[in-house]
Write an enzyme that holds these catalytic residues in place. Sequence first.
Site, short mmCIF file in Angstrom:
data_model
loop_
_atom_site.label_atom_id
_atom_site.label_comp_id
_atom_site.label_asym_id
_atom_site.label_seq_id
_atom_site.Cartn_x
_atom_site.Cartn_y
_atom_site.Cartn_z
N GLU A 93 -39.99 46.71 -29.60
CA GLU A 93 -40.29 46.44 -28.21
C GLU A 93 -39.08 45.86 -27.50
OE1 GLU A 93 -43.82 44.40 -27.23
OE2 GLU A 93 -45.10 45.62 -28.53
N CYS A 343 -42.54 35.46 -25.32
CA CYS A 343 -41.78 35.18 -26.53
C CYS A 343 -42.72 34.83 -27.68
CB CYS A 343 -40.82 34.02 -26.26
SG CYS A 343 -39.72 33.67 -27.62
#
EC number: 2.1.1.192
Length: 370
Positions: A93, A343
């Site tokens: 990703e 994150c």
Amino acid sequence: MQQDKVNLLGLNQKAIEDFFISIGKKKFHARQVFKWIHKKGVIDFDAMTDLGKNLRHKLKDKAQITIPKVVFSKASKDGTHKWLIDVGGSAVETVFIPEEGRGTLCVSSQIGCTLNCSFCSTGKQGFNRNLSAAEVIAQLWIAARTLSKTDGEHDFTVTNIVMMGMGEPLMNFENVVPAMDIMMDDLAYGLSRRKVTLSTSGVVPRIYDLLEQSGVSLAVSLHTPNDMLRNEIVPINKKYNIDELLEACKLYAQKGPHKHITFEYTLMEEVNDNLSDAEELVALLKSREVPAKINLIPFNPYPGTPYKKPSNNRIHRFKEFLQHNGFVTTVRKTRGDDIDAACGQLAGDVMDKTNRKQIYLKKLGDTNAN
């Protein structure tokens, strides 16, 4: 037996010049093609109109420009974009985060990760392999092409790169450095060393190599000032402890582009977010005389983790103490959580070492069905 064609996408300027010389062509032709690929986004040799017919024919015979397939892309309500990219049957990703005056692209370097930090979702999914230089730079190529076509209220220009996606970039040094060379080349994306940041968990020998061979901005995933705790949550600390890490950081700060090191510190409730931890962190950085900025990252929970995100009060208290002691301190905002782009969530829904292929194929099938 026909020789495999060379993928020009991952060659930095010197490497592509060497390739052109090897096929009997000139360096300036290499620079033309390099610019077509990265500056203009053109990957069809026939569309490179300033190349002669014979050269185009030669390139089609000896080379290729292969871009990985985008399985899907998503846009968050806050402007964050996420791409799931097919890299030979596995997936990585890439995330773009727009902010006022800047746009940051978070780039992956490995499929999975070898380091197995206890709080990181990517590390729990196992390790497959390193990405090639072409697969690393393809993430920027795809983002630049996609975002240039996107209209809306946000500025979708990539101004900064952070090597903070899946994987430990210094464990893939041989491919990450050439990819960063391309990012910083004026014939390609033209980013400065100050705008390209590599984040490491502390592969100390490679920090010295990075300073010598690249010199991009450095961020270090510290997460605790205590060797005993760091051995537990960042296992590479058992090989390269905090003293060794900070010695390398001190030299990098002296010679690097920013004259300071950014230390990333993931805050986990009752693990490393106590005031005593902040006091120990201040004492450590001051005693080692490492010029530092501190980026606090509130933990993002994922299924199965024992860790928790601290309360806003605990986060604020930790930040205030660091600032009061003279350290520039920021708290990373959670972005793109509605598309699992924050994150700690990178590829958590598609990377699993026991059934990575099955989950990936299901995701691919679901995408094709839409």
